[in-house]
Structures are given as structure tokens and as C-alpha cells.
Design a protein around this motif. Structure first.
Motif, short mmCIF file in Angstrom:
data_model
loop_
_atom_site.label_atom_id
_atom_site.label_comp_id
_atom_site.label_asym_id
_atom_site.label_seq_id
_atom_site.Cartn_x
_atom_site.Cartn_y
_atom_site.Cartn_z
N LEU A 3 -4.76 16.63 0.13
CA LEU A 3 -3.53 16.87 0.88
C LEU A 3 -2.96 15.56 1.37
O LEU A 3 -1.77 15.28 1.28
CB LEU A 3 -3.82 17.76 2.08
N THR A 203 12.03 18.73 9.96
CA THR A 203 10.96 18.89 8.97
C THR A 203 9.59 18.78 9.62
O THR A 203 8.61 19.29 9.10
CB THR A 203 11.08 17.84 7.86
N GLU A 205 8.56 20.24 12.22
CA GLU A 205 8.12 21.58 12.56
C GLU A 205 7.43 22.26 11.39
O GLU A 205 6.38 22.88 11.53
CB GLU A 205 9.34 22.42 12.96
N ILE A 206 8.06 22.11 10.23
CA ILE A 206 7.50 22.72 9.02
C ILE A 206 6.11 22.14 8.75
O ILE A 206 5.18 22.86 8.38
CB ILE A 206 8.40 22.42 7.81
N VAL A 209 3.51 23.62 11.21
CA VAL A 209 3.03 24.99 10.98
C VAL A 209 2.26 25.09 9.66
O VAL A 209 1.72 26.13 9.34
CB VAL A 209 4.16 26.04 10.96
N PRO A 211 -0.92 24.04 7.09
CA PRO A 211 -2.35 23.85 7.41
C PRO A 211 -2.75 22.38 7.56
O PRO A 211 -3.89 22.11 7.92
CB PRO A 211 -3.07 24.45 6.19
N MET A 212 -1.84 21.45 7.28
CA MET A 212 -2.15 20.04 7.47
C MET A 212 -2.49 19.78 8.93
O MET A 212 -1.80 20.27 9.82
CB MET A 212 -0.93 19.19 7.16
N LEU A 367 1.55 18.71 21.08
CA LEU A 367 1.43 19.84 20.18
C LEU A 367 0.87 21.06 20.88
O LEU A 367 0.95 22.15 20.38
CB LEU A 367 0.53 19.46 19.00
N CYS B 52 3.02 31.41 15.41
CA CYS B 52 2.78 30.45 14.32
C CYS B 52 1.59 29.54 14.61
O CYS B 52 1.25 28.68 13.81
CB CYS B 52 4.01 29.57 14.11
N LEU B 54 1.47 27.31 17.03
CA LEU B 54 1.88 25.99 17.54
C LEU B 54 1.66 25.87 19.03
O LEU B 54 1.60 24.79 19.57
CB LEU B 54 3.36 25.74 17.25
N GLU B 74 -5.90 27.54 12.73
CA GLU B 74 -5.98 26.93 11.39
C GLU B 74 -5.84 28.00 10.30
O GLU B 74 -5.14 27.81 9.32
CB GLU B 74 -7.32 26.20 11.22
N LYS B 77 -2.29 29.38 10.12
CA LYS B 77 -1.37 28.49 9.42
C LYS B 77 -1.48 28.62 7.91
O LYS B 77 -0.51 28.44 7.18
CB LYS B 77 -1.61 27.04 9.85
N LYS B 78 -2.68 28.92 7.44
CA LYS B 78 -2.86 29.06 5.99
C LYS B 78 -2.18 30.30 5.45
O LYS B 78 -1.84 30.37 4.28
CB LYS B 78 -4.35 29.12 5.66
N TYR B 82 6.91 29.42 6.88
CA TYR B 82 7.82 29.18 7.99
C TYR B 82 9.07 28.49 7.49
O TYR B 82 9.01 27.56 6.70
CB TYR B 82 7.12 28.32 9.03
N MET B 83 10.19 28.99 7.94
CA MET B 83 11.45 28.32 7.61
C MET B 83 12.27 28.29 8.88
O MET B 83 12.38 29.31 9.57
CB MET B 83 12.17 29.11 6.53
N SER B 84 12.83 27.12 9.18
CA SER B 84 13.47 27.00 10.48
C SER B 84 14.98 26.97 10.37
O SER B 84 15.54 26.83 9.30
CB SER B 84 12.95 25.74 11.17
N SER B 88 15.18 22.40 6.38
CA SER B 88 13.80 21.97 6.36
C SER B 88 13.27 21.49 5.01
O SER B 88 12.10 21.60 4.72
CB SER B 88 12.92 23.09 6.88
N ILE B 105 1.05 20.98 0.23
CA ILE B 105 0.42 20.96 1.55
C ILE B 105 -0.18 22.32 1.90
O ILE B 105 -0.97 22.43 2.81
CB ILE B 105 1.36 20.49 2.69
N TYR B 106 0.19 23.37 1.15
CA TYR B 106 -0.47 24.65 1.37
C TYR B 106 -1.64 24.83 0.42
O TYR B 106 -2.20 25.92 0.29
CB TYR B 106 0.52 25.81 1.23
#
Lengths: 368, 246
Positions: A3, A203, A205-206, A209, A211-212, A367, B52, B54, B74, B77-78, B82-84, B88, B105-106
Motif C-alpha cells: 500500500l 481528498t 478525508e477519503i 476513511v 484502511p491506510m 484524527l 466511518c 473517524l 480498522e 474502514k475495510k 466513502y465519497m464526500s 474527491s 489503497i483498498y
């Protein structure tokens, strides 16, 4: 780890595509090196001098000739009267005026003592000091030649040797300085701006959320800048060696390793800034005014720290550029080994760790 | 009864003395389109951030995709997308690079990611534009790409925070078609919006006022309950009682 690499790749794509950032990252060091190397040189070359020759005899002519033919000066104006001196300076035509008394030759040959007056323009004290020193040196040379033919009964000659930089080249001073400033500027500013930009764009925020791990997100943003700052170091060193003829006296690997350490310091600072601000402008403002100015003033590059008042000297110790600058000078100019820069290195390591820990803490708080 | 994917009970979040989210309880089932409405400052965003992973709640229970929001963020999140409301995607990456990055990243495996992104690009009709920078595309397209990447990893739930802000009505309609399709595939959609006509598209709608849920039902039931001709009226009646300002 995969990742992380995907992230770093994305950051590189970003950066390499952003023409403005690339211009700054590559253009700025080149420009600063050329500016300092050729335009802002504090060496004296072809300084204009004026002559008021009241003697007009053989010796005065010889000396004027000597001055004119040295690479440091060119005689641009001959004055007729004392009153003209002031005017000439006001018009900025000359750096110094050399005044010969009447009977210069006679005094020199018969009473063994003649006087020359230098009048300098001290509105720029450093330069006029340097120019006058050079002029005095020319006169001394001339005098020594005369003594060669006419033995003096008593004589003390001083022999000066300038260690590490015998030719008093200003590049020996500014190359370490430019390196320090560039790394400070790029490392701190570019990193913080790039992270804050993600916050502004939404971005971030994305990414949060996803898993990074947030920390990984932030660190991966710093990696490309680490690489590019390192490229800058190499670029500056290449320019120093091949364009400005400045040798690297000490060990190159040591110099590169120390530079890497300092880059980490500046990146940590950049992270710390970005953890605390929300907009790109603020990030830029803080890194320029809050960090670059002290970096410039307290590095010892432009103003000698020993001349500062005590409180300022104490403050200078917390400015990382001071330590890096002294490391670079020690290795590059004096050719010293690691044992001589161990203390400075230790200080930088401690600073870097503190900045990193503070930045990470701050990010975590945010955070939550 | 379908599987429950979001479950909250007296979920509360305080900031100092201020109670942003005040003891909300609701359940959302698999494949449902759940509208999450409320005036600005009603606590929508805070609630969404908690779900979410956060933000930790102050008290109460919340489980998302079966995972606890206190201890298993964790895992949450997997399993969410999410779309803001803010745009984004990365403007200076190409469409394909964006999809690859967000899929990456997923943790979607490389080969699968490649297939999926090519499939997505052709489904969106973007074959011509795949190597163009996202910044050069119109907003409506960006939103569609953004939504598609948010569900590329087949999450259980996708959170949409005002996804259609600033988009023209036709594109909005197309966007909702995509939402329906995703819900049909079993992805739960949790959406906030300011457009009341969009609220009508949801299976169920909750309306938050002053941190609490003032109403929660199907759009039809809400209209009947408040004797309103449309959701706009329902919303205005409830929101008018709000004590918090902007």
C-alpha cells in the motif's frame, strides 16, 4: 508495505506532473547557485576606482598602473580637485578614491615615508572594507618591490596564510549556505503545502476513511520530497565542483549522509507545520516567515553568529540550519572527518526525532 | 428481515458541553438506500464520521458492517466506501490512475484491479478519456467516477456525503441510477443530501434536528404522517423547530 509503495508512486506521479513544483524543486537551486556564484559575489573584481593624483610623478604613475592592471580594479576616473570626490561618490561612479599627495615620489625616495589616502564609500561597509583591503595589498606589493632595491634597516613582515580557502573564494561560503537554505525551504515548505493541499481538496478525508494508516498516508507524502531534495543536493554539489571550481575537501559519502539527515529534519518540520494548519497559504507563510527567515539569519551564512548579542546567540542554537551549515563547511571546505561533526550530527538527530514525535502526536490528536 | 449492517443505540457524541449527536438509534439493512437528512449543523456530519470510524463516540452503541466503532475501526474502514461532498479524485492524475490508486489503497489485488478498472472504464463509457487528467472532465463525470471508485472494492456500505452537490438534474438522475444499481447488488447506501427530490428516491429517510433524529420512515409514510404534499414540506416543518442556528 505494498500500500505504502502504491501511495509513494501516486505522490511521484503528482509531483512530476506538477510543473510549478518541479520548477521550484529543480529551478530554484540552479538559480540560487548561479546568482550567488556570479551575480552576488562578494569577491572584488573590477571595482571602479577614482584617482586624485596631486603628484603626477613616476612613483604615483607606477602605482596607478599597478592598480589598474590588477584584476581587482579598474581606474575609471581621474579627478582634478579634492572637491570632486564627494560628487563622484554621490553619483556612485567609484567604490574608492585613491589620493596621492604632492611630492609622492620625492617623499618616498628621500624621507622613506610617503602617504596615500584611500577614501571609501561606507554606505556599503562590507564591500568598501574588502575593496580597501585589496587596494592596500596592491600598495604593499608595490612597496615590497621598492624595498627590494632599497634596503630598510628594520623591517617586520607579516605573512598571512588563509587556511582552507587560500584564494578567499566566496563560493566556499555560499555553497554550504545555499545548500542549507534550499533544503530548508523545499523540505519544509513543499512537504507541508502538499499535505495541506490534500486537506483543502477534501481528498485527505477519503484517505483517512480508507484502511491506510493515517500515519502512513502522511509519511508517504514526504518520500518524493526526500528523493527530490537529495537530487537537489547532488545538483548543487555538481554545480559547485564543475561550474564554480570548488572542490569537496572531505568525504563525499559522509557529506551525502549528513545531507540526508538534514533533509529528514526539514521534512519533519514540514510535517509538523502541516499538522497544525488548514490552508496552503498559512503553510507557506509559516514556512517562509517562521522558518526560512530564522534559518537565514541564524545559520551563520550571512551574518556571523559570534557578532550577535548573547540572547540571539542562544536562540541560534535551536535553529537546525546552523548545525547543518557548520557540518557542510567542516566536511566540504575543511575536509574534516566524522569525529569533528559528531556533536552537530547528534543535535540534528535529536531535533529530527523531536519534530517527528511532535508531528505524529499532533496528527493523532487531530484524527481522534 | 434482511441482515442489519448499521446498528446504533443511543449513540452520542459531545464536544465539551455541546452535544453534537444526541442519543440517536436506528438500524439500516443490507441493500437499503438510507437517506440521512438534516439542516446544516444538525449533527449529520458528526454522526457520519462516527460511523466511518473517524471519530469515537462519547457513549452509546454503534456497529457498522458488524464491527464496533470503538474498537474495530480498522475493520470498518475495510468494509465501507466513502465519497464526500467535496470533490474527491486527484485532478492531476488520469482517470485510470485514479481508479488504480483508490482501488490499490483498498487492497484489491493487482490483476483483479486491472480487470475491474478496465471494465469500469468501458461501463462508464470513458474509454476515450481514460488517459486524460481528471481535472479536465466535467463535474458530473467526476462524481460518477468518484462513486464508482468508492464501490470498486465491493464494500458492504457506501457513505455518500452530499454526492450530487452542484450537479445538473440530468446527471443527478443518472447518478441515482448508479446508486439503485449498487443497492440492487446488495451494497447498502447511506446518503446525505440537501435535495428533497432525492430524499424521495430513498427507501427510508431520517431527519435530524438538533442532534437527535426527529423522524425516521419511508418517504411516503413521512408525507402521510406530516400531511405534507412532498418531502420539502416535511423537512421544513421539522427543521423550523430547530434551536441551533447555522
Amino acid at each position: 508495505m505494498k500500500l505504502f509503495l502504491a501511495f509513494v508512486k501516486k505522490e511521484f506521479q503528482h509531483l512530476l506532473r506538477d510543473r510549478r513544483s518541479m520548477m521550484i524543486l529543480i529551478g530554484l537551486p540552479v538559480m540560487m547557485m548561479l546568482l550567488f556564484g556570479f551575480a552576488l559575489s562578494s569577491e572584488v573584481k573590477n571595482s571602479s576606482i577614482g584617482i586624485l593624483d596631486n603628484a603626477k610623478d613616476e612613483s604615483s604613475r607606477m602605482l596607478i598602473d599597478r592598480l589598474d592592471h590588477s584584476q581587482y580594479f579598474s581606474v575609471v576616473k581621474f579627478l582634478d580637485r579634492e572637491q570632486e570626490i564627494d560628487q563622484t561618490f554621490r553619483r556612485g561612479e567609484v567604490r574608492i578614491v585613491v589620493i596621492f599627495p604632492p611630492n609622492f615620489d620625492h617623499d618616498l625616495r628621500h624621507s622613506n615615508s610617503a602617504q596615500i589616502r584611500f577614501v571609501g564609500d561606507a554606505s556599503d561597509p562590507n564591500t568598501s572594507n574588502i575593496v580597501i583591503n585589496y587596494a592596500s595589498a596592491v600598495v604593499r606589493d608595490f612597496q615590497n618591490e621598492l624595498f627590494g632595491t632599497m634596503k630598510m634597516p628594520y623591517q617586520i613582515t607579516t605573512e598571512t596564510r588563509m587556511l582552507y580557502n587560500p584564494q578567499l573564494k566566496s563560493s566556499y561560503n555560499f555553497v554550504p549556505g545555499v545548500m542549507t537554505l534550499i533544503l530548508m525551504l523545499l523540505g519544509a515548505m513543499m512537504t507541508s503545502v502538499s499535505i495541506v493541499k490534500e486537506k483543502e481538496m477534501g481528498t485527505m478525508e477519503i484517505l483517512l476513511v480508507s484502511p491506510m494508516k493515517p500515519l502512513l498516508v502522511v509519511l508517504s507524502k514526504a518520500v518524493p520530497y526526500l528523493a527530490l531534495c537529495f537530487v537537489d543536493v547532488i545538483l548543487i554539489l555538481l554545480m559547485a565542483v564543475f561550474i564554480l571550481d570548488m572542490p569537496i575537501a572531505g568525504s563525499l559519502p559522509l557529506l551525502l549522509a549528513e545531507s540526508l539527515l538534514f533533509i529528514l529534519t526539514t521534512l519533519a518540520l514540514g510535517l509538523l507545520i502541516s499538522a497544525n494548519v488548514e490552508s496552503q497559504q498559512v503553510a507557506m507563510f509559516i514556512s517562509l516567515v517562521g522558518f526560512l527567515m530564522p534559518a537565514l539569519v541564524f545559520s551563520g551564512f550571512m551574518f556571523p553568529i559570534e557578532n550577535m548579542p548573547k540572547p540571539m546567540q542562544i536562540i541560534s542554537n535551536i535553529v537546525p540550519t546552523k548545525w547543518y551549515y557548520s557540518i557542510v563547511r567542516a566536511i566540504m571546505v575543511k575536509g574534516l572527518g566524522f569525529s569533528y561533526v559528531a556533536k552537530q550530527t547528534g543535535i540534528l538527530v535529536v531535533m529530527t526525532v523531536i519534530f517527528f514525535v511532535a508531528a505524529i502526536k499532533k496528527f493523532k490528536v487531530r484524527l481522534e | 428481515m434482511a441482515e442489519t449492517v448499521i446498528h446504533t443505540e443511543n449513540l452520542t457524541r459531545k464536544f465539551g458541553n455541546f452535544t453534537a449527536v444526541d442519543a440517536i438509534s436506528f438500524e439500516v439493512s443490507k441493500g437499503e438506500i438510507f437517506g440521512f437528512l438534516g439542516a446544516n449543523g444538525a449533527g449529520k456530519t458528526t454522526a457520519m464520521r462516527i460511523l466511518c470510524g473517524l471519530l469515537a463516540p462519547t457513549s452509546g452503541v454503534a456497529k457498522v458492517a458488524g464491527y464496533d466503532v470503538y474498537t474495530e475501526t480498522e475493520n470498518i474502514k475495510k468494509h465501507i466506501g466513502y465519497m464526500s461532498q467535496k470533490f474527491s479524485l486527484y485532478n492531476n492524475l488520469t482517470v485510470r490512475e485514479n481508479i488504480h490508486f483508490f482501488g490499490g489503497i483498498y487492497g484489491i489485488p493487482k490483476r483483479e484491479l486491472k480487470e475491474k478498472s478496465e471494465e469500469l472504464i468501458s461501463r462508464l463509457g470513458l474509454t476515450q478519456e481514460a488517459d486524460k487528467l481528471v481535472g479536465s472532465l466535467p463535474l458530473g463525470w467526476k462524481q460518477k467516477i468518484s462513486f464508482s471508485t468508492a464501490i470498486l472494492h465491493e464494500p458492504k456500505i457506501v457513505f455518500l456525503d452530499e454526492p450530487t452537490g452542484g450537479v445538473d438534474p440530468i446527471t443527478r438522475r443518472q447518478f441515482w441510477d448508479m446508486i439503485y444499481e449498487a443497492a440492487h447488488r446488495g451494497i447498502t447506501v447511506f446518503v446525505t443530501t440537501h435535495y428533497m427530490d432525492e430524499a424521495e428516491y430513498c427507501d427510508r429517510v431520517s431527519i435530524m434536528v438538533d442532534g437527535a433524529i426527529a423522524a425516521l420512515d419511508t418517504p411516503e409514510e413521512l408525507r402521510n404522517q406530516f400531511e405534507a404534499k412532498d418531502m420539502d414540506e416535511v423537512f421544513l416543518r421539522l427543521a423550523r423547530g430547530a434551536k441551533r442556528g447555522e
